[in-house]
Write a protein that holds these residues in place. Structure first.
Motif, short mmCIF file in Angstrom:
data_model
loop_
_atom_site.label_atom_id
_atom_site.label_comp_id
_atom_site.label_asym_id
_atom_site.label_seq_id
_atom_site.Cartn_x
_atom_site.Cartn_y
_atom_site.Cartn_z
N LEU A 39 0.84 -1.21 0.00
CA LEU A 39 0.00 0.00 0.00
C LEU A 39 0.87 1.26 0.00
CD1 LEU A 39 -2.86 -1.02 2.46
CD2 LEU A 39 -2.99 -0.77 -0.04
N VAL A 40 1.97 1.25 0.75
CA VAL A 40 2.90 2.39 0.76
C VAL A 40 3.44 2.63 -0.65
CG1 VAL A 40 5.19 3.13 1.56
CG2 VAL A 40 3.55 2.18 3.19
N ASN A 41 3.65 1.55 -1.40
CA ASN A 41 4.25 1.63 -2.73
C ASN A 41 3.23 1.56 -3.86
OD1 ASN A 41 7.41 1.41 -2.66
ND2 ASN A 41 6.62 0.20 -0.96
N LEU A 42 1.97 1.68 -3.55
CA LEU A 42 0.91 1.43 -4.53
C LEU A 42 1.10 2.17 -5.84
CD1 LEU A 42 -1.62 -0.27 -4.77
CD2 LEU A 42 -2.94 1.67 -3.94
N GLY A 43 1.44 3.44 -5.80
CA GLY A 43 1.61 4.20 -7.02
C GLY A 43 2.92 3.95 -7.73
N ASN A 44 3.84 3.23 -7.08
CA ASN A 44 5.18 3.02 -7.64
C ASN A 44 5.38 1.64 -8.23
OD1 ASN A 44 5.86 5.54 -6.58
ND2 ASN A 44 6.52 4.66 -4.66
N ARG A 45 4.49 0.70 -7.94
CA ARG A 45 4.71 -0.70 -8.31
C ARG A 45 4.62 -0.90 -9.82
NH1 ARG A 45 4.21 -3.93 -3.70
NH2 ARG A 45 3.60 -5.74 -4.88
N PRO A 46 5.32 -1.92 -10.33
CA PRO A 46 5.19 -2.24 -11.75
C PRO A 46 3.73 -2.58 -12.09
CG PRO A 46 7.06 -3.39 -10.81
CD PRO A 46 6.32 -2.77 -9.66
N ARG A 47 3.31 -2.17 -13.24
CA ARG A 47 1.93 -2.40 -13.68
C ARG A 47 1.80 -3.77 -14.31
NH1 ARG A 47 0.46 1.48 -10.94
NH2 ARG A 47 0.74 3.62 -11.58
N HIS A 48 0.60 -4.33 -14.17
CA HIS A 48 0.29 -5.58 -14.87
C HIS A 48 0.02 -5.26 -16.33
CE1 HIS A 48 0.17 -8.08 -11.32
NE2 HIS A 48 -0.63 -7.22 -10.73
N ALA A 49 0.18 -6.25 -17.17
CA ALA A 49 -0.09 -6.08 -18.59
C ALA A 49 -1.56 -5.74 -18.81
CB ALA A 49 0.26 -7.37 -19.34
N ALA A 50 -1.85 -5.18 -19.95
CA ALA A 50 -3.24 -4.88 -20.31
C ALA A 50 -3.91 -6.16 -20.81
CB ALA A 50 -3.27 -3.80 -21.40
N GLY A 51 -5.20 -6.15 -20.88
CA GLY A 51 -5.94 -7.27 -21.46
C GLY A 51 -6.19 -8.38 -20.48
N PHE A 52 -6.53 -9.55 -21.04
CA PHE A 52 -6.92 -10.71 -20.24
C PHE A 52 -5.84 -11.13 -19.24
CE2 PHE A 52 -6.80 -15.30 -19.60
CZ PHE A 52 -8.00 -15.48 -18.93
N LEU A 53 -4.57 -11.21 -19.69
CA LEU A 53 -3.50 -11.65 -18.79
C LEU A 53 -3.30 -10.67 -17.64
CD1 LEU A 53 -0.73 -13.18 -21.08
CD2 LEU A 53 -2.27 -14.35 -19.50
N GLY A 54 -3.46 -9.40 -17.90
CA GLY A 54 -3.33 -8.41 -16.83
C GLY A 54 -4.44 -8.54 -15.80
N VAL A 55 -5.66 -8.72 -16.27
CA VAL A 55 -6.80 -8.92 -15.35
C VAL A 55 -6.59 -10.21 -14.56
CG1 VAL A 55 -9.29 -9.35 -15.22
CG2 VAL A 55 -8.41 -7.57 -16.74
N ALA A 56 -6.19 -11.28 -15.24
CA ALA A 56 -5.94 -12.56 -14.56
C ALA A 56 -4.84 -12.42 -13.52
CB ALA A 56 -5.58 -13.63 -15.59
N ALA A 57 -3.79 -11.67 -13.84
CA ALA A 57 -2.69 -11.46 -12.89
C ALA A 57 -3.18 -10.70 -11.66
CB ALA A 57 -1.54 -10.72 -13.56
#
Length: 193
Positions: free
Chosen positions: A75-93
């Motif tokens: 939560l402290v790092n919420l805005g800094n964390r690597p983003r998940h991919a877009a699309g189905f794989l990102g939602v699944a992740a």
């Protein structure tokens, strides 16, 4: 040094030292827990099974503390964390990680409630967490008796899926997903650090 420059904090290109340390500490503790459960299921009288099982509750309590710390740090790092991919794989992740966090919190929590409800008290690594009241509270024991093992096996299945997807991202799709949790930020172009 700012948050963006610090190697302790997460960054959109990789995880910081604290996130990585918590991740790998928890991975080792979960490996211990899963091994203890598998050995216990195979032959609970085997010396190795008895040894690993004797630490099961203490390691589980340590995992509960670690998952809370990891959740707060996330939560402290919420805005800094690597983003998940877009699309189905990102939602699944995202859904897979949410399910992992919920199970990592639920499995030891219901076990601690069961220990409290047993009236016997609970110590982790020889340190008393709470004293026994002597009186059993079936309402606290029943949920853990019903779901602790089942949720634990579900956590093992999700953990194996998590590992498989990290390896697939790295070796099948040639993405730096695993590098973010092993080294932090990927090396700059040209290889200089």
């Amino acid at each position: 040094m700012t948050k963006d420059q610090s190697t302790l904090f997460d960054h959109p290109e990789g995880y910081g030292a604290i996130s990585r340390a918590l991740h790998w500490l928890m991975a080792a503790l979960f490996a211990w827990q899963f091994l203890s459960v598998i050995l216990h299921a195979v032959d609970r009288e085997m010396p190795a099974a008895r040894f690993f099982w004797s630490w099961h509750m203490s390691v589980g309590f340590l995992l509960l503390i670690a998952v809370v710390l990891r959740g707060v740090w996330a939560l402290v790092n919420l805005g800094n964390r690597p983003r998940h991919a877009a699309g189905f794989l990102g939602v699944a992740a995202r859904l897979g990680h949410l399910a992992l966090y919920l199970l990592m919190l639920a499995v030891p929590t219901v076990a601690v409630l069961r220990a409290y409800g047993s009236g016997r008290g609970f110590s982790a690594f020889g340190i008393e967490v709470f004293a026994g009241g002597g009186e059993r509270i079936p309402e606290l024991m029943a949920p853990a008796n019903a779901v602790h093992g089942l949720l634990g096996w579900a956590l093992l299945a999700l953990t194996l899926g998590h590992i498989a997807m990290a390896l697939a991202h790295t070796y099948l799709w040639r993405q730096d997903t695993l590098t973010r949790m092993v080294r932090g930020r990927p090396a700059p172009i040209g290889g200089a650090e």
